[in-house]
Design an enzyme around this catalytic site. Structure first.
Site, PDB file in Angstrom:
ATOM      1  N   LYS A 125     -42.159 -44.960  28.079  1.00  0.00           N
ATOM      2  CA  LYS A 125     -42.824 -46.273  28.065  1.00  0.00           C
ATOM      3  C   LYS A 125     -43.002 -46.688  26.622  1.00  0.00           C
ATOM      4  O   LYS A 125     -43.074 -45.833  25.737  1.00  0.00           O
ATOM      5  CB  LYS A 125     -44.208 -46.166  28.724  1.00  0.00           C
ATOM      6  CG  LYS A 125     -44.752 -47.495  29.204  1.00  0.00           C
ATOM      7  CD  LYS A 125     -44.225 -47.846  30.568  1.00  0.00           C
ATOM      8  CE  LYS A 125     -44.606 -49.227  31.011  1.00  0.00           C
ATOM      9  NZ  LYS A 125     -44.228 -49.458  32.428  1.00  0.00           N
ATOM     10  N   ASP A 165     -42.275 -55.064  31.263  1.00  0.00           N
ATOM     11  CA  ASP A 165     -43.576 -54.711  31.858  1.00  0.00           C
ATOM     12  C   ASP A 165     -44.466 -55.916  31.533  1.00  0.00           C
ATOM     13  O   ASP A 165     -43.935 -57.014  31.280  1.00  0.00           O
ATOM     14  CB  ASP A 165     -44.108 -53.391  31.267  1.00  0.00           C
ATOM     15  CG  ASP A 165     -45.298 -52.833  32.058  1.00  0.00           C
ATOM     16  OD1 ASP A 165     -45.081 -52.252  33.135  1.00  0.00           O
ATOM     17  OD2 ASP A 165     -46.450 -52.992  31.611  1.00  0.00           O
TER      18      ASP A 165
HETATM   19  P1  NDP Z   1     -46.622 -59.918  33.947  1.00  0.00           P
HETATM   20  O1  NDP Z   1     -46.862 -59.980  32.490  1.00  0.00           O
HETATM   21  O2  NDP Z   1     -45.512 -60.667  34.553  1.00  0.00           O
HETATM   22  O3  NDP Z   1     -47.938 -60.338  34.736  1.00  0.00           O
HETATM   23  C1  NDP Z   1     -49.139 -59.647  34.523  1.00  0.00           C
HETATM   24  C2  NDP Z   1     -50.219 -60.299  35.371  1.00  0.00           C
HETATM   25  O4  NDP Z   1     -51.391 -59.494  35.344  1.00  0.00           O
HETATM   26  C3  NDP Z   1     -50.632 -61.653  34.844  1.00  0.00           C
HETATM   27  O5  NDP Z   1     -51.086 -62.441  35.909  1.00  0.00           O
HETATM   28  C4  NDP Z   1     -51.778 -61.279  33.894  1.00  0.00           C
HETATM   29  O6  NDP Z   1     -52.679 -62.337  33.635  1.00  0.00           O
HETATM   30  C5  NDP Z   1     -52.456 -60.190  34.675  1.00  0.00           C
HETATM   31  N1  NDP Z   1     -53.125 -59.294  33.728  1.00  0.00           N
HETATM   32  C6  NDP Z   1     -52.564 -58.595  32.713  1.00  0.00           C
HETATM   33  N2  NDP Z   1     -53.483 -57.911  32.018  1.00  0.00           N
HETATM   34  C7  NDP Z   1     -54.643 -58.205  32.599  1.00  0.00           C
HETATM   35  C8  NDP Z   1     -55.972 -57.810  32.337  1.00  0.00           C
HETATM   36  N3  NDP Z   1     -56.283 -56.958  31.328  1.00  0.00           N
HETATM   37  N4  NDP Z   1     -56.933 -58.292  33.164  1.00  0.00           N
HETATM   38  C9  NDP Z   1     -56.613 -59.130  34.195  1.00  0.00           C
HETATM   39  N5  NDP Z   1     -55.372 -59.559  34.478  1.00  0.00           N
HETATM   40  C10 NDP Z   1     -54.425 -59.091  33.697  1.00  0.00           C
HETATM   41  O7  NDP Z   1     -46.488 -58.356  34.281  1.00  0.00           O
HETATM   42  P2  NDP Z   1     -45.886 -57.656  35.576  1.00  0.00           P
HETATM   43  O8  NDP Z   1     -46.103 -58.492  36.783  1.00  0.00           O
HETATM   44  O9  NDP Z   1     -44.526 -57.203  35.238  1.00  0.00           O
HETATM   45  O10 NDP Z   1     -46.799 -56.351  35.655  1.00  0.00           O
HETATM   46  C11 NDP Z   1     -47.973 -56.271  36.463  1.00  0.00           C
HETATM   47  C12 NDP Z   1     -48.291 -54.813  36.738  1.00  0.00           C
HETATM   48  O11 NDP Z   1     -47.200 -54.212  37.441  1.00  0.00           O
HETATM   49  C13 NDP Z   1     -48.510 -53.921  35.504  1.00  0.00           C
HETATM   50  O12 NDP Z   1     -49.453 -52.939  35.820  1.00  0.00           O
HETATM   51  C14 NDP Z   1     -47.145 -53.274  35.313  1.00  0.00           C
HETATM   52  O13 NDP Z   1     -47.244 -52.071  34.605  1.00  0.00           O
HETATM   53  C15 NDP Z   1     -46.745 -53.057  36.756  1.00  0.00           C
HETATM   54  N6  NDP Z   1     -45.326 -52.865  37.030  1.00  0.00           N
HETATM   55  C16 NDP Z   1     -44.381 -53.773  36.637  1.00  0.00           C
HETATM   56  C17 NDP Z   1     -43.062 -53.593  36.966  1.00  0.00           C
HETATM   57  C18 NDP Z   1     -42.021 -54.592  36.623  1.00  0.00           C
HETATM   58  O14 NDP Z   1     -40.870 -54.377  37.031  1.00  0.00           O
HETATM   59  N7  NDP Z   1     -42.318 -55.665  35.948  1.00  0.00           N
HETATM   60  C19 NDP Z   1     -42.616 -52.388  37.685  1.00  0.00           C
HETATM   61  C20 NDP Z   1     -43.685 -51.524  38.108  1.00  0.00           C
HETATM   62  C21 NDP Z   1     -44.977 -51.769  37.769  1.00  0.00           C
HETATM   63  P3  NDP Z   1     -52.680 -63.033  32.179  1.00  0.00           P
HETATM   64  O15 NDP Z   1     -51.467 -63.917  32.181  1.00  0.00           O
HETATM   65  O16 NDP Z   1     -53.965 -63.791  32.116  1.00  0.00           O
HETATM   66  O17 NDP Z   1     -52.614 -61.929  31.167  1.00  0.00           O
HETATM   67  O1  2IT Z   2     -43.758 -49.608  35.380  1.00  0.00           O
HETATM   68  C1  2IT Z   2     -42.548 -49.737  35.629  1.00  0.00           C
HETATM   69  O2  2IT Z   2     -41.966 -48.996  36.428  1.00  0.00           O
HETATM   70  C2  2IT Z   2     -41.804 -50.814  34.960  1.00  0.00           C
HETATM   71  N1  2IT Z   2     -42.415 -51.566  34.205  1.00  0.00           N
HETATM   72  C3  2IT Z   2     -40.328 -50.955  35.178  1.00  0.00           C
HETATM   73  C4  2IT Z   2     -39.570 -49.991  34.313  1.00  0.00           C
HETATM   74  C5  2IT Z   2     -38.070 -50.155  34.320  1.00  0.00           C
HETATM   75  O3  2IT Z   2     -37.441 -49.418  33.560  1.00  0.00           O
HETATM   76  O4  2IT Z   2     -37.519 -50.990  35.056  1.00  0.00           O
END
Ligand code: NDP
Ligand code: 2IT
Length: 443
Positions: A125, A165
């Site tokens: 990461k 992420d």
């Molecule tokens: P994005 O940046 O697309 O969206 C993040 C969302 O979460 C936004 O709505 C953001 O709001 C909110 N958020 C972030 N930080 C905070 C905080 N401290 N408090 C409240 N709300 C918060 O990210 P993703 O959708 O990609 O990721 C969301 C989650 O999923 C994370 O935990 C990530 O690690 C996990 N994840 C992502 C994957 C991927 O493929 N993208 C795969 C597996 C897991 P704001 O805009 O106000 O910050």
């Molecule tokens: O938390 C996660 O698994 C991710 N943000 C996706 C990682 C990836 O390599 O696609």
């Protein structure tokens, strides 16, 4: 002292300033006790001492120039946690809260998540304490280029393959890829989540949210239920939340909430996902703008979605966004299942509440693995110089999520913890990595 207890003590002593890492490591170590107790060989080769220590951590300076000509400096990281079963693989997070503890917890979780996918990817990461909010495209590009000026030395298609992420989506991956290519002269699958014209995979954008719904549907089906007619609470409104809501609706569920770090929206008629996509993916705006599309919806500033009654909860924002009080609210309102789209969104106390009240609960390392699994499919397509259709990738993703469900359910049952998917996911994820580490010797 029992071997696992020794390691727990070591994790606490050696990382006193890393609460998120300690939280993630404690959960895994407690779950794998029966496996470790049954395999004295692990202790003979100090396997747990090795697995809790990243193979390598790189920390670097990222200087860049903002639109006013001022030099800004951020801190960048890559945690290369474990390469026993494949090249390091895991996202990059750009968020002001990013620090070593958060990236170590994410990298550690990623080891077991990637193992659960059944694909050959190790755990890593990275990221930076950069806040993309309110920055111009030109600023984001200069930042990404400076970030890559350092990172490129440590990554490669068979070495370490970053992705998105929080705060890192298609735009950032594009800029990072362009700079990697310029620096190395290599056109290779060194990043995933790329745009479709330059090696991206169809369905990667949708994969985490879709995968989350596929495994939730498996869970519900295995318990004589389904998404059909269910009211669903979703948190977040980013990549994971948006495509979770979309697939939830396709499967007959009704998401009624979504949120960002300022507050949440409740739409009793069901969230209009196209409106959220426009606000977040096109305008890069705030979720309260949803009311401009649906004035009858409600916006609640500074609170979390979990106070809204639901049958199924899908936390898709960030770590520790669902605490004990939120969990008690879910139980009180009759919620039957919690499946995590985010990484470690539920606190330790919240998980205790789920257990005590027999809620069906799948931890993120299993339920959000569809994103990284599809990243691995993107790597396969890049290596083969092919692109599969959306249907082909989506079908593989469904198969992977079904396999994850049956593997974690079987592992839980094997250790007399039926329906405890924390135990199931940690044991099933750990065994493969541990076997590989044993076979590869002391490295
Ligand atoms: P994005 O940046 O697309 O969206 C993040 C969302 O979460 C936004 O709505 C953001 O709001 C909110 N958020 C972030 N930080 C905070 C905080 N401290 N408090 C409240 N709300 C918060 O990210 P993703 O959708 O990609 O990721 C969301 C989650 O999923 C994370 O935990 C990530 O690690 C996990 N994840 C992502 C994957 C991927 O493929 N993208 C795969 C597996 C897991 P704001 O805009 O106000 O910050
Ligand atoms: O938390 C996660 O698994 C991710 N943000 C996706 C990682 C990836 O390599 O696609």
């Amino acid at each position: 002292m029992n071997y696992v207890d020794q390691i727990l003590q070591r994790v606490n002593e050696k990382n006193p300033n890393e609460p998120e890492f300690i939280q993630a490591a404690t959960e895994v170590l407690n779950s794998i006790r029966p496996v470790v107790d049954a395999n004295p060989r692990y202790q003979e080769v100090s396997l747990l001492e090795r697995i809790i220590e990243p193979e390598r951590v790189i920390i670097f300076r990222i200087p860049w120039i903002d639109d006013n000509g001022k030099v800004q400096v951020n801190r960048g990281y890559r945690v290369q946690f474990n390469s026993a079963i494949g090249p390091y693989k895991g996202g990059l997070r750009f968020h002001p809260s990013v620090n070593l503890s958060i990236l170590k917890f994410l990298g550690f979780e990623q080891i077991f998540k990637n193992s659960l996918t059944g694909l050959p990817i190790g755990g890593g990461k990275g990221g930076a304490d950069f806040d993309p909010k309110g920055k111009s495209n030109a600023e984001v590009m200069r930042f990404c280029q400076s970030f890559m000026n350092e990172l490129y030395k440590y990554i490669g298609k068979d070495e370490d393959v970053p992705a998105g992420d929080i705060g890192v989506g298609g735009r950032e991956i594009g800029y990072l890829y362009g700079q990697y290519k310029r620096l190395t002269g290599l056109y290779e699958g060194v990043l995933t989540g790329k745009g479709l014209p330059f090696g991206g995979s169809l369905a990667r954008t949708e994969a985490t949210g879709y995968g989350l719904c596929y495994i939730t549907e498996e869970l519900l089906k295995a318990h004589g239920n389904s998404f059909e007619g269910k009211t669903v609470a979703v948190s977040g409104s980013g990549n994971v939340a948006i495509y979770a809501m979309q697939k939830c609706i396709a499967l007959g569920g009704k998401p009624v909430t979504c949120s960002d770090s300022n507050g949440y929206v409740y739409d009793k008629n069901g969230i209009d996902v196209d409106a959220v996509k426009e606000i977040k993916e096109v305008k890069r705006g705030r979720i309260k703008e949803y009311l401009e599309y649906h004035p009858e919806a409600v916006y609640v500033e500074g609170k979390r979605v979990w106070e809204i009654p639901c049958d199924v909860a899908l936390p898709c924002a960030t770590q520790n966004e669902l605490d004990e009080e939120n969990a008690l609210d879910l139980v009180k309102n009759g919620c039957i299942a919690v499946c995590e789209g985010a990484n470690m969104p539920s606190t330790e106390k919240a998980i205790e509440v789920f257990r005590a009240n027999k809620l069906l609960y799948i931890p993120g390392k299993a339920s959000n693995a569809g994103g990284v699994a599809t990243s691995a499919l993107e790597m396969s397509q890049n290596s083969a110089r092919l692109s599969w259709t959306f249907e082909e990738v989506d079908k593989r993703l469904q198969g992977i999520m079904q396999n994850i469900y049956s593997n974690i359910a079987a592992a839980a049952k094997e250790y007399n913890a039926e329906d405890d998917f924390v135990v199931g996911a940690n044991i099933a994820g750990f065994r493969k990595v541990a076997d590989a580490m044993l076979a590869e010797g002391i490295v």
